[in-house]
Design a protein around this motif. Structure first.
Motif, PDB file in Angstrom:
ATOM      1  N   LEU A   1      22.179  -8.187  29.027  1.00  0.00           N
ATOM      2  CA  LEU A   1      20.814  -7.970  29.534  1.00  0.00           C
ATOM      3  C   LEU A   1      20.169  -6.754  28.872  1.00  0.00           C
ATOM      4  N   ASP A   2      20.941  -5.700  28.717  1.00  0.00           N
ATOM      5  CA  ASP A   2      20.401  -4.490  28.096  1.00  0.00           C
ATOM      6  C   ASP A   2      19.983  -4.783  26.651  1.00  0.00           C
ATOM      7  N   ASN A   3      20.803  -5.537  25.940  1.00  0.00           N
ATOM      8  CA  ASN A   3      20.465  -5.880  24.560  1.00  0.00           C
ATOM      9  C   ASN A   3      19.200  -6.738  24.501  1.00  0.00           C
ATOM     10  N   ALA A   4      19.092  -7.727  25.441  1.00  0.00           N
ATOM     11  CA  ALA A   4      17.899  -8.589  25.455  1.00  0.00           C
ATOM     12  C   ALA A   4      16.644  -7.780  25.773  1.00  0.00           C
ATOM     13  N   CYS A   5      16.754  -6.830  26.727  1.00  0.00           N
ATOM     14  CA  CYS A   5      15.583  -6.023  27.090  1.00  0.00           C
ATOM     15  C   CYS A   5      15.136  -5.108  25.945  1.00  0.00           C
ATOM     16  N   LYS A   6      16.107  -4.633  25.142  1.00  0.00           N
ATOM     17  CA  LYS A   6      15.751  -3.773  24.014  1.00  0.00           C
ATOM     18  C   LYS A   6      14.904  -4.517  22.996  1.00  0.00           C
ATOM     19  N   TRP A   7      15.213  -5.804  22.815  1.00  0.00           N
ATOM     20  CA  TRP A   7      14.549  -6.560  21.743  1.00  0.00           C
ATOM     21  C   TRP A   7      13.404  -7.433  22.238  1.00  0.00           C
ATOM     22  N   ALA A   8      13.276  -7.642  23.550  1.00  0.00           N
ATOM     23  CA  ALA A   8      12.262  -8.561  24.071  1.00  0.00           C
ATOM     24  C   ALA A   8      10.857  -8.018  23.848  1.00  0.00           C
ATOM     25  N   ALA A   9       9.940  -8.925  23.588  1.00  0.00           N
ATOM     26  CA  ALA A   9       8.526  -8.548  23.465  1.00  0.00           C
ATOM     27  C   ALA A   9       7.901  -8.388  24.839  1.00  0.00           C
ATOM     28  N   GLY A  10       8.314  -9.220  25.783  1.00  0.00           N
ATOM     29  CA  GLY A  10       7.739  -9.107  27.110  1.00  0.00           C
ATOM     30  C   GLY A  10       8.471  -9.904  28.168  1.00  0.00           C
ATOM     31  N   ARG A  11       9.429 -10.736  27.745  1.00  0.00           N
ATOM     32  CA  ARG A  11      10.052 -11.608  28.743  1.00  0.00           C
ATOM     33  C   ARG A  11      11.541 -11.781  28.445  1.00  0.00           C
ATOM     34  N   VAL A  12      12.350 -11.755  29.521  1.00  0.00           N
ATOM     35  CA  VAL A  12      13.796 -12.044  29.466  1.00  0.00           C
ATOM     36  C   VAL A  12      14.105 -13.011  30.596  1.00  0.00           C
ATOM     37  N   ARG A  13      14.835 -14.051  30.246  1.00  0.00           N
ATOM     38  CA  ARG A  13      15.187 -15.054  31.269  1.00  0.00           C
ATOM     39  C   ARG A  13      16.701 -15.234  31.280  1.00  0.00           C
ATOM     40  N   ILE A  14      17.279 -15.285  32.504  1.00  0.00           N
ATOM     41  CA  ILE A  14      18.714 -15.507  32.653  1.00  0.00           C
ATOM     42  C   ILE A  14      18.938 -16.696  33.574  1.00  0.00           C
ATOM     43  N   SER A  15      19.822 -17.581  33.148  1.00  0.00           N
ATOM     44  CA  SER A  15      20.150 -18.779  33.940  1.00  0.00           C
ATOM     45  C   SER A  15      21.654 -18.997  33.875  1.00  0.00           C
ATOM     46  N   ALA A  16      22.163 -19.831  34.784  1.00  0.00           N
ATOM     47  CA  ALA A  16      23.610 -20.084  34.843  1.00  0.00           C
ATOM     48  C   ALA A  16      23.866 -21.486  35.369  1.00  0.00           C
ATOM     49  N   GLY A  17      25.059 -21.952  35.119  1.00  0.00           N
ATOM     50  CA  GLY A  17      25.464 -23.267  35.612  1.00  0.00           C
ATOM     51  C   GLY A  17      26.966 -23.440  35.450  1.00  0.00           C
ATOM     52  N   ALA A  18      27.477 -24.529  35.999  1.00  0.00           N
ATOM     53  CA  ALA A  18      28.905 -24.840  35.917  1.00  0.00           C
ATOM     54  C   ALA A  18      29.148 -25.765  34.736  1.00  0.00           C
ATOM     55  N   VAL A  19      30.257 -25.524  34.051  1.00  0.00           N
ATOM     56  CA  VAL A  19      30.687 -26.384  32.945  1.00  0.00           C
ATOM     57  C   VAL A  19      32.029 -26.992  33.330  1.00  0.00           C
ATOM     58  N   PRO A  20      32.071 -28.312  33.597  1.00  0.00           N
ATOM     59  CA  PRO A  20      33.345 -28.926  34.011  1.00  0.00           C
ATOM     60  C   PRO A  20      34.410 -28.718  32.944  1.00  0.00           C
ATOM     61  N   PRO A  21      35.717 -28.578  33.316  1.00  0.00           N
ATOM     62  CA  PRO A  21      36.111 -28.631  34.729  1.00  0.00           C
ATOM     63  C   PRO A  21      36.157 -27.278  35.418  1.00  0.00           C
ATOM     64  N   ASP A  22      36.236 -26.169  34.671  1.00  0.00           N
ATOM     65  CA  ASP A  22      36.505 -24.901  35.340  1.00  0.00           C
ATOM     66  C   ASP A  22      35.899 -23.714  34.597  1.00  0.00           C
ATOM     67  N   GLN A  23      34.639 -23.839  34.190  1.00  0.00           N
ATOM     68  CA  GLN A  23      33.990 -22.735  33.496  1.00  0.00           C
ATOM     69  C   GLN A  23      32.573 -22.524  34.005  1.00  0.00           C
ATOM     70  N   LEU A  24      32.089 -21.303  33.801  1.00  0.00           N
ATOM     71  CA  LEU A  24      30.697 -20.946  34.064  1.00  0.00           C
ATOM     72  C   LEU A  24      29.973 -20.764  32.733  1.00  0.00           C
ATOM     73  N   ARG A  25      28.676 -21.027  32.732  1.00  0.00           N
ATOM     74  CA  ARG A  25      27.836 -20.788  31.552  1.00  0.00           C
ATOM     75  C   ARG A  25      26.656 -19.918  31.983  1.00  0.00           C
ATOM     76  N   ILE A  26      26.548 -18.764  31.349  1.00  0.00           N
ATOM     77  CA  ILE A  26      25.435 -17.847  31.623  1.00  0.00           C
ATOM     78  C   ILE A  26      24.618 -17.718  30.343  1.00  0.00           C
ATOM     79  N   GLU A  27      23.303 -18.003  30.428  1.00  0.00           N
ATOM     80  CA  GLU A  27      22.424 -17.951  29.256  1.00  0.00           C
ATOM     81  C   GLU A  27      21.370 -16.867  29.465  1.00  0.00           C
ATOM     82  N   ILE A  28      21.246 -15.994  28.476  1.00  0.00           N
ATOM     83  CA  ILE A  28      20.260 -14.909  28.524  1.00  0.00           C
ATOM     84  C   ILE A  28      19.342 -15.072  27.317  1.00  0.00           C
TER      85      ILE A  28
END
Length: 463
Positions: free
Chosen positions: A366-393
């Motif tokens: 998040l800190d890296n994204a905020c340093k380079w963002a022009a004005g917007r940062v979005r973070i989302s997440a979801g489950a990846v079967p069978p046993d993983q998480l996916r976090i996208e920034i």
């Protein structure tokens, strides 16, 4: 992470045991059927020969020779089949010459032979049992006996009694039918018993496997419950190893923390002292103490993640730490008025690891994204079967050329020397993620800048 074939091992063992047991049952049933059938055929054949021997004895006792030398049977034999034409039971008397050859075949015979004559070869004139052709092409089993009358001038006689071998077929067929039904029922019972025995016998191993998986997944610190006496020593050994391992890991983590605090205190004193001056030496001291502090944090994070990834208790709901990090970033970058958006972030996602490690990884990204963002940062997440998480920034900054995206995760690499930082943050993220069995990668973001995708092991919330 479980080995790919670990979950299938008990199943394959179950099928191997069942296949071996069923093959043995099939071989045993076939051999038993063949043996019993052979014994029954032998028994029926011996019974037939015993009956023929009885008739031959009766025939021997009833033979008489008329004055003209013609043999007769008085009184007639008792079995009514001997009077019924082509009944399958026959007797016959042959006259032999001085050399033991057949002089006249069938000088006397039973009414059951009608107009037929039994053809026993001359070479078979000796006493014994023979298989010969009979009326209507049926095969016969015959017993013969040579009889020398008391009158020295009378010719030697050969007595023959024979029975159609078809009389054996009916009882053998009935027996084979009953044998097939009996052995089929026995086979079905044995198969059912084998299936139940294998299923019941391997059930404790399945329970042991599930508890080991629960321990590895962070749901349990030991294997609970009682197991059969054959397996309980193995379970006790597992629990001892788990307890020793947990104790070693805990002591290592404690020692690492003590060492970090011991080193941090002198570093803090040096940094505070260097702040009071503006000389080249002071600036060098501030720079090196900051670098040393960063290195300590980096290696402590790796050690903490390595320990946490193999112990029980690492359960971190994903949403609360991420929301806390967003609040920190909003205050930190308040002057830039960035739009920090938490989008597509379902409840119930749980990270299998320590909360401070999750904060370290997501916070750096998040800190890296905020340093380079022009004005917007979005973070989302979801489950990846069978046993993983996916976090996208995602950010809407200038992005990174495709060929340079891997370099940002290398230690000390900074894409812009004008931006603050040491170049260690993204390297820490990758090392922590891979220590937990996950990974991190960079790609083009839908917002136009850079998307960083972090994958981590997931843990389902208990019901």
């Amino acid at each position: 992470m479980n080995a790919p074939g670990a979950a299938r091992t008990p199943g394959s063992l179950r099928w191997r045991l069942l296949a071996g047991t069923l093959a043995w049952i099939a071989v045993t049933i076939v051999l038993a059927g063949w043996g019993l059938g052979s014994l029954f055929r032998q028994h029926i054949t011996e019974q037939l020969r015993a009956e023929l021997a009885l008739h031959l004895n009766q025939l021997t006792a009833a033979v008489s020779v008329a004055p003209d030398g013609r043999p007769g049977v008085t009184p007639p034999l008792s079995d009514p089949r001997l009077e019924q034409p082509l009944s399958g039971l026959y007797w016959q008397i042959d006259r032999l010459d001085d050399q033991g050859r057949v002089a006249v075949a069938g000088v006397a015979r039973s009414r059951s032979l009608w107009d037929q004559v039994l053809a026993v070869p001359a070479a078979d004139s000796a006493d014994g049992a023979y298989d010969i052709p009979g009326p209507e092409g049926h095969g016969l089993t015959a017993l013969t006996r040579t009889l020398k009358p008391e009158d020295a001038d009378a010719a030697t006689l050969r007595l023959i009694v024979a029975a159609d071998r078809q009389v054996l077929a009916e009882p053998i067929e009935r027996f084979n039918h009953m044998l097939l039904l009996s052995l089929g029922a026995l086979a079905a019972g044995l198969v059912a018993a084998a299936v139940v025995q294998v299923a019941v016998g391997l059930r404790p191993l399945g329970r042991l496997r599930r508890q080991l998986a629960a321990q590895q997944g962070g749901n349990s610190a030991r294997i609970d419950g009682r197991f059969p006496s054959e397996i309980q020593p193995l379970v006790d050994d597992f629990n001892r190893v788990l307890a020793v391992n947990a104790d070693i890991v805990q002591r290592a983590r404690t020692q690492a923390g003590n060492l970090a605090h011991a080193v941090k205190t002198p570093l803090t004193i040096l940094a505070n002292a260097a702040v009071q001056e503006d000389s080249a030496l002071a600036r060098l001291a501030r720079e090196q103490t900051a670098l040393a502090q960063r290195q300590i944090d980096y290696h402590l994070a790796r050690a903490r993640a390595a320990a946490a990834s193999g112990t029980e208790g690492g359960r971190t709901p994903l949403r609360p730490p991420v929301e806390a990090l967003l609040r920190v970033m909003r205050r930190l970058y308040a002057a830039r008025e960035l739009d920090l958006d938490l989008a597509g972030f379902p409840d119930g996602l749980v990270f299998r690891g320590e909360e401070q490690d999750l904060q370290e990884m997501v916070g750096n990204l998040l800190d890296n994204a905020c340093k380079w963002a022009a004005g917007r940062v979005r973070i989302s997440a979801g489950a990846v079967p069978p046993d993983q998480l996916r976090i996208e920034i995602d950010d809407d900054g200038p992005g990174i050329a495709e060929g340079e995206r891997e370099r940002v995760f290398e230690r000390g690499v900074r894409m812009d020397e004008q931006r603050p930082g040491s170049g260690l943050g993204l390297d820490i993220v990758r090392d922590l993620a891979r220590t937990y069995g996950g990974d991190v990668r960079a790609e083009q973001a839908p917002l136009g800048g850079l998307r960083v995708t972090l994958t981590l092991p997931a843990l389902a919330r208990p019901a």
